[in-house]
Design a protein around this motif. Structure first.
Motif, PDB file in Angstrom:
ATOM      1  N   GLY A  63       0.823  -1.212   0.000  1.00  0.00           N
ATOM      2  CA  GLY A  63       0.000   0.000   0.000  1.00  0.00           C
ATOM      3  C   GLY A  63       0.855   1.261   0.000  1.00  0.00           C
ATOM      4  O   GLY A  63       2.062   1.208   0.293  1.00  0.00           O
ATOM      5  N   MET A  64       0.256   2.383  -0.342  1.00  0.00           N
ATOM      6  CA  MET A  64       1.024   3.638  -0.362  1.00  0.00           C
ATOM      7  C   MET A  64       0.393   4.728   0.503  1.00  0.00           C
ATOM      8  O   MET A  64       0.587   5.917   0.274  1.00  0.00           O
ATOM      9  CB  MET A  64       1.201   4.130  -1.786  1.00  0.00           C
ATOM     10  CG  MET A  64       2.334   3.421  -2.473  1.00  0.00           C
ATOM     11  SD  MET A  64       3.043   4.356  -3.792  1.00  0.00           S
ATOM     12  CE  MET A  64       4.158   3.094  -4.448  1.00  0.00           C
ATOM     13  N   LEU A  65      -0.347   4.318   1.521  1.00  0.00           N
ATOM     14  CA  LEU A  65      -1.014   5.312   2.360  1.00  0.00           C
ATOM     15  C   LEU A  65      -0.035   6.155   3.184  1.00  0.00           C
ATOM     16  O   LEU A  65      -0.298   7.324   3.457  1.00  0.00           O
ATOM     17  CB  LEU A  65      -2.028   4.624   3.288  1.00  0.00           C
ATOM     18  CG  LEU A  65      -3.204   3.952   2.572  1.00  0.00           C
ATOM     19  CD1 LEU A  65      -4.145   3.278   3.573  1.00  0.00           C
ATOM     20  CD2 LEU A  65      -3.979   4.970   1.722  1.00  0.00           C
ATOM     21  N   LYS A  66       1.104   5.571   3.545  1.00  0.00           N
ATOM     22  CA  LYS A  66       2.105   6.348   4.302  1.00  0.00           C
ATOM     23  C   LYS A  66       2.627   7.492   3.448  1.00  0.00           C
ATOM     24  O   LYS A  66       2.743   8.631   3.910  1.00  0.00           O
ATOM     25  CB  LYS A  66       3.293   5.447   4.672  1.00  0.00           C
ATOM     26  CG  LYS A  66       3.147   4.757   6.001  1.00  0.00           C
ATOM     27  CD  LYS A  66       4.456   4.055   6.374  1.00  0.00           C
ATOM     28  CE  LYS A  66       4.230   3.130   7.561  1.00  0.00           C
ATOM     29  NZ  LYS A  66       5.319   2.167   7.710  1.00  0.00           N
ATOM     30  N   ALA A  67       2.960   7.167   2.195  1.00  0.00           N
ATOM     31  CA  ALA A  67       3.487   8.205   1.288  1.00  0.00           C
ATOM     32  C   ALA A  67       2.406   9.259   1.035  1.00  0.00           C
ATOM     33  O   ALA A  67       2.693  10.456   1.016  1.00  0.00           O
ATOM     34  CB  ALA A  67       3.948   7.566  -0.023  1.00  0.00           C
ATOM     35  N   VAL A  68       1.167   8.795   0.870  1.00  0.00           N
ATOM     36  CA  VAL A  68       0.053   9.720   0.644  1.00  0.00           C
ATOM     37  C   VAL A  68      -0.108  10.644   1.864  1.00  0.00           C
ATOM     38  O   VAL A  68      -0.277  11.857   1.738  1.00  0.00           O
ATOM     39  CB  VAL A  68      -1.255   8.929   0.375  1.00  0.00           C
ATOM     40  CG1 VAL A  68      -2.481   9.818   0.518  1.00  0.00           C
ATOM     41  CG2 VAL A  68      -1.204   8.288  -1.007  1.00  0.00           C
ATOM     42  N   ASN A  69      -0.004  10.045   3.036  1.00  0.00           N
ATOM     43  CA  ASN A  69      -0.103  10.827   4.267  1.00  0.00           C
ATOM     44  C   ASN A  69       1.034  11.859   4.369  1.00  0.00           C
ATOM     45  O   ASN A  69       0.824  12.987   4.802  1.00  0.00           O
ATOM     46  CB  ASN A  69      -0.076   9.868   5.461  1.00  0.00           C
ATOM     47  CG  ASN A  69      -0.449  10.572   6.749  1.00  0.00           C
ATOM     48  OD1 ASN A  69      -1.531  11.145   6.853  1.00  0.00           O
ATOM     49  ND2 ASN A  69       0.469  10.579   7.705  1.00  0.00           N
ATOM     50  N   ASN A  70       2.221  11.457   3.945  1.00  0.00           N
ATOM     51  CA  ASN A  70       3.347  12.410   3.959  1.00  0.00           C
ATOM     52  C   ASN A  70       3.071  13.602   3.043  1.00  0.00           C
ATOM     53  O   ASN A  70       3.429  14.736   3.363  1.00  0.00           O
ATOM     54  CB  ASN A  70       4.641  11.716   3.515  1.00  0.00           C
ATOM     55  CG  ASN A  70       5.171  10.782   4.589  1.00  0.00           C
ATOM     56  OD1 ASN A  70       4.744  10.844   5.738  1.00  0.00           O
ATOM     57  ND2 ASN A  70       6.099   9.913   4.216  1.00  0.00           N
ATOM     58  N   ILE A  71       2.430  13.325   1.911  1.00  0.00           N
ATOM     59  CA  ILE A  71       2.078  14.418   0.987  1.00  0.00           C
ATOM     60  C   ILE A  71       1.085  15.371   1.653  1.00  0.00           C
ATOM     61  O   ILE A  71       1.285  16.584   1.690  1.00  0.00           O
ATOM     62  CB  ILE A  71       1.473  13.850  -0.318  1.00  0.00           C
ATOM     63  CG1 ILE A  71       2.537  13.097  -1.118  1.00  0.00           C
ATOM     64  CG2 ILE A  71       0.855  14.969  -1.163  1.00  0.00           C
ATOM     65  CD1 ILE A  71       1.988  12.272  -2.274  1.00  0.00           C
ATOM     66  N   ASN A  72       0.040  14.783   2.187  1.00  0.00           N
ATOM     67  CA  ASN A  72      -1.065  15.616   2.683  1.00  0.00           C
ATOM     68  C   ASN A  72      -0.770  16.301   4.016  1.00  0.00           C
ATOM     69  O   ASN A  72      -1.231  17.412   4.271  1.00  0.00           O
ATOM     70  CB  ASN A  72      -2.335  14.772   2.807  1.00  0.00           C
ATOM     71  CG  ASN A  72      -2.792  14.273   1.442  1.00  0.00           C
ATOM     72  OD1 ASN A  72      -2.501  14.891   0.412  1.00  0.00           O
ATOM     73  ND2 ASN A  72      -3.479  13.135   1.421  1.00  0.00           N
ATOM     74  N   LYS A  73       0.010  15.614   4.866  1.00  0.00           N
ATOM     75  CA  LYS A  73       0.230  16.154   6.223  1.00  0.00           C
ATOM     76  C   LYS A  73       1.578  16.844   6.399  1.00  0.00           C
ATOM     77  O   LYS A  73       1.729  17.700   7.260  1.00  0.00           O
ATOM     78  CB  LYS A  73       0.091  15.023   7.253  1.00  0.00           C
ATOM     79  CG  LYS A  73      -1.280  14.373   7.287  1.00  0.00           C
ATOM     80  CD  LYS A  73      -2.231  15.178   8.169  1.00  0.00           C
ATOM     81  CE  LYS A  73      -3.697  14.925   7.904  1.00  0.00           C
ATOM     82  NZ  LYS A  73      -4.107  13.521   7.993  1.00  0.00           N
ATOM     83  N   LYS A  74       2.578  16.414   5.626  1.00  0.00           N
ATOM     84  CA  LYS A  74       3.917  16.986   5.855  1.00  0.00           C
ATOM     85  C   LYS A  74       4.369  17.919   4.726  1.00  0.00           C
ATOM     86  O   LYS A  74       4.914  18.987   4.987  1.00  0.00           O
ATOM     87  CB  LYS A  74       4.942  15.857   6.027  1.00  0.00           C
ATOM     88  CG  LYS A  74       4.701  15.080   7.308  1.00  0.00           C
ATOM     89  CD  LYS A  74       5.708  13.976   7.522  1.00  0.00           C
ATOM     90  CE  LYS A  74       5.391  13.204   8.802  1.00  0.00           C
ATOM     91  NZ  LYS A  74       5.947  11.849   8.777  1.00  0.00           N
ATOM     92  N   ILE A  75       4.165  17.492   3.478  1.00  0.00           N
ATOM     93  CA  ILE A  75       4.648  18.315   2.354  1.00  0.00           C
ATOM     94  C   ILE A  75       3.698  19.482   2.082  1.00  0.00           C
ATOM     95  O   ILE A  75       4.134  20.629   1.956  1.00  0.00           O
ATOM     96  CB  ILE A  75       4.832  17.447   1.085  1.00  0.00           C
ATOM     97  CG1 ILE A  75       5.919  16.383   1.331  1.00  0.00           C
ATOM     98  CG2 ILE A  75       5.188  18.320  -0.120  1.00  0.00           C
ATOM     99  CD1 ILE A  75       6.109  15.382   0.201  1.00  0.00           C
ATOM    100  N   ALA A  76       2.409  19.187   2.000  1.00  0.00           N
ATOM    101  CA  ALA A  76       1.431  20.233   1.641  1.00  0.00           C
ATOM    102  C   ALA A  76       1.540  21.484   2.527  1.00  0.00           C
ATOM    103  O   ALA A  76       1.619  22.606   2.006  1.00  0.00           O
ATOM    104  CB  ALA A  76       0.012  19.657   1.659  1.00  0.00           C
ATOM    105  N   PRO A  77       1.594  21.324   3.853  1.00  0.00           N
ATOM    106  CA  PRO A  77       1.667  22.539   4.685  1.00  0.00           C
ATOM    107  C   PRO A  77       2.894  23.409   4.386  1.00  0.00           C
ATOM    108  O   PRO A  77       2.845  24.620   4.567  1.00  0.00           O
ATOM    109  CB  PRO A  77       1.754  21.993   6.124  1.00  0.00           C
ATOM    110  CG  PRO A  77       1.250  20.601   6.048  1.00  0.00           C
ATOM    111  CD  PRO A  77       1.535  20.100   4.669  1.00  0.00           C
TER     112      PRO A  77
END
Ligand code: PGA
Ligand code: ZN
Length: 418
Positions: free
Chosen positions: A63-77
Motif C-alpha cells: 500500500g502507499m497510504l504512508k506516502a500519501v499521508n506524507n504528501i497531505n500532512k507533511k509536504i502540503a503545509p
C-alpha cells in the motif's frame, strides 16, 4: 502573485495491481496539475526510496497510504502559499524536509508526485504544453524539438516475467522511420510479426510486465535475437538499417557472489566473461545500445566494457547511475558509460532529473528516458521530459494501456511541434 492553493495525494492502482500514488495540485488561479508516479520491479539498490506501507493486511504490504499521508500532512503545509513557478525551490524544500540521501523519510514517490504535479499546474497556468514549460523553467538551450525515437521492449524475462530468459529486455529501435509516427508504426509491425514467429515455433506470446512477449521454452539467453531478426524480416524491414537492436540484460539481478548466474545457459560467468559474452552479441547483431551489461557496483569492469565495445554500441547505465548526478559524475570520471537511462522516480524530483540529463548531454552521452517495469501508471510526464531535453530515445513497451499512453502522447506532441 499566483500561489499554490492545495496539494492532495491519493492512492491509485498501478499496472502491477498494487498501488501507486497520484497528486493533484491546484493554484490560486484555478490551474490544476495531476501526476502519478511509477516504480520498478527490478529497481536498482541505489534508487530513491519507494515508500510502501509494509502493512501486510493491505495489498501484501505494498500500500502507499504512508506516502500519501506524507504528501497531505507533511509536504502540503510547507508548500501551500509558495510560488509554483520556482520549481527548483519547490523541489529543494521537499529534499530538505526529507533530509535523507535517498528520500527514505518522505518517500521518493511522494516527493516526485508533488514535484511533477506542481510543474504541470504551472504549465497550465502559463498556458504552455508541459514539455515547453520544462524547457523554459530550466532554461534549456536546445534549438527546435528533436523528438526521441522509440526503444521498444519486445521480449522480456528476468524479474519481468517468469520462465522466460534470465536477461531482462530484448528491444528494437526503429530508426528508419521518417518521423515518429512512422517509427512507432514500424515498431508495432515488427512486434506483431514477432508474435507470428513465436506462434510458428509453438512458443507462447503472452506478455509480461512491460508489454513484451515472455515465451517459456527458449533454448538460451541468445535465442530471442534470432526470433526478433526473423520478425524484422517478416515485417518487411532490414535489421541494421530500418531497425536496430537494444538490450537491457539488467544483470544486477543475476549477480551472485561475484558471478553472473546465467541459468538458461548453465553458466556462471566472471565479469571478464560477461563482457566477452556481450562481445559476441555485438559482433553478430546490429545492437545500438547495451544497458546494464554489468552489475550496479561492479565499477572496476564498466570502464573495460566501455573501452572495448563503446565505439560500436552505446553502453547505458541504469541501475549503475540511477538518474543520480553523483553516480553519473563518477561514471563520467571513470569513463564507465557513454549513455544513461533516465527514470524520474529513481532520483525523485523533476529538478534533479533535469540536472542529470543536462550533465550527461554536456559530455556527449545519449539520454534514454524510460518507463518502469513493475508499477507503471498512465502518466506521460516522461515523454514531455524527453521532448524538453531532446533525449535520444524513450524506452517503452508497445502494448498495455499504461505503455501506449506514452506513445500516444509522443505522437500528439509530434503534431504540435512539426
Ligand atoms: P524496472 O525495469 O523498471 O523494473 O526497474 C526497467 C529497466 O531495468 O530498465
Ligand atoms: Zn534497465
Amino acid at each position: 502573485m499566483i500561489k499554490i492553493k492545495s496539494i492532495k495525494g491519493r492512492e491509485i492502482l498501478s499496472s502491477g495491481a498494487t498501488p501507486s500514488l497520484e497528486v493533484k495540485v491546484v493554484l490560486s488561479d484555478a490551474s490544476i496539475g495531476v501526476a502519478s508516479v511509477p516504480f520498478g520491479a527490478s529497481a536498482g539498490i541505489h534508487e530513491a526510496t519507494v515508500l510502501f506501507d509494509g502493512d501486510k493486511k493491505r495489498y501484501g504490504g505494498k500500500g502507499m497510504l504512508k506516502a500519501v499521508n506524507n504528501i497531505n500532512k507533511k509536504i502540503a503545509p510547507k508548500l501551500i502559499g509558495q510560488n509554483p513557478f520556482l520549481q527548483k525551490k519547490i523541489d529543494q524544500i521537499m529534499i530538505y524536509l526529507d533530509g535523507t540521501p535517498n528520500k527514505s523519510k518522505l518517500g521518493g514517490n511522494a516527493i516526485l508526485g508533488v514535484s511533477l504535479a506542481v510543474a504541470k499546474a504551472s504549465a497550465q497556468s502559463k498556458k504552455v504544453p508541459f514539455y515547453k514549460y520544462i524547457r523554459q523553467t530550466y532554461r534549456l538551450k536546445y534549438k527546435n524539438y528533436k523528438l526521441p525515437k522509440p526503444m521498444i521492449v519486445v521480449i522480456e524475462g528476468g524479474k519481468h516475467a517468469v520462465n522466460s530468459t534470465d536477461l531482462q529486455e530484448y528491444m528494437i529501435t526503429p530508426v528508419g522511420g521518417k518521423n515518429i509516427k512512422e517509427s512507432v508504426r514500424i515498431g508495432a509491425e515488427v512486434y506483431l510479426n514477432l508474435k507470428k514467429v513465436l506462434h510458428q515455433k509453438n512458443l507462447n506470446a503472452n506478455v509480461g510486465n512491460e508489454g513484451a512477449y515472455a515465451p517459456a521454452g527458449l533454448k538460451n539467453n541468445e535465442s530471442p535475437w534470432l526470433l526478433i531478426m526473423q520478425a524484422i524480416k517478416k515485417a518487411g524491414y532490414k535489421a541494421g538499417k530500418d531497425v536496430m537492436l537494444s538490450a537491457d540484460p539488467a544483470v544486477s539481478e543475476i549477480f551472485e557472489n561475484g558471478k553472473y548466474n546465467m541459468k538458461k545457459d548453465k553458466k556462471k560467468l566472471s565479469s571478464r566473461q560477461m563482457i566477452d559474452y556481450f562481445k559476441t552479441w555485438v559482433n553478430k547483431y546490429p545492437l545500438i545500445t547495451l544497458e546494464d551489461p554489468l552489475a550496479e557496483d561492479d565499477w572496476d569492469w564498466w570502464p573495460v566494457i566501455t573501452k572495448e565495445l563503446g565505439k560500436k554500441v552505446r553502453i547505458v547505465g541504469d541501475d549503475l547511475t540511477v538518474t543520480n548526478p553523483e553516480r553519473l559524475k563518477k561514471a563520467i570520471d571513470l569513463k564507465a558509460i557513454n549513455a544513461i537511462l533516465i527514470k524520474l522516480n529513481q532520483i525523485g524530483s523533476l529538478s534533479e532529473t533535469v540536472q542529470t540529463i543536462e550533465m550527461a548531454h554536456k559530455v556527449g552521452f545519449w539520454s534514454i528516458v524510460s518507463h518502469r517495469g513493475g508499477g507503471e501508471t498512465n502518466d506521460t510526464s516522461m515523454i514531455d521530459l524527453a521532448v524538453a531535453t531532446n533525449s535520444e530515445f524513450v524506452k517503452v513497451g508497445i502494448s498495455r494501456g499504461e505503455r501506449v499512453s506514452k506513445y500516444n502522447r509522443l505522437m500528439e506532441i509530434e503534431d504540435e511541434v512539426r
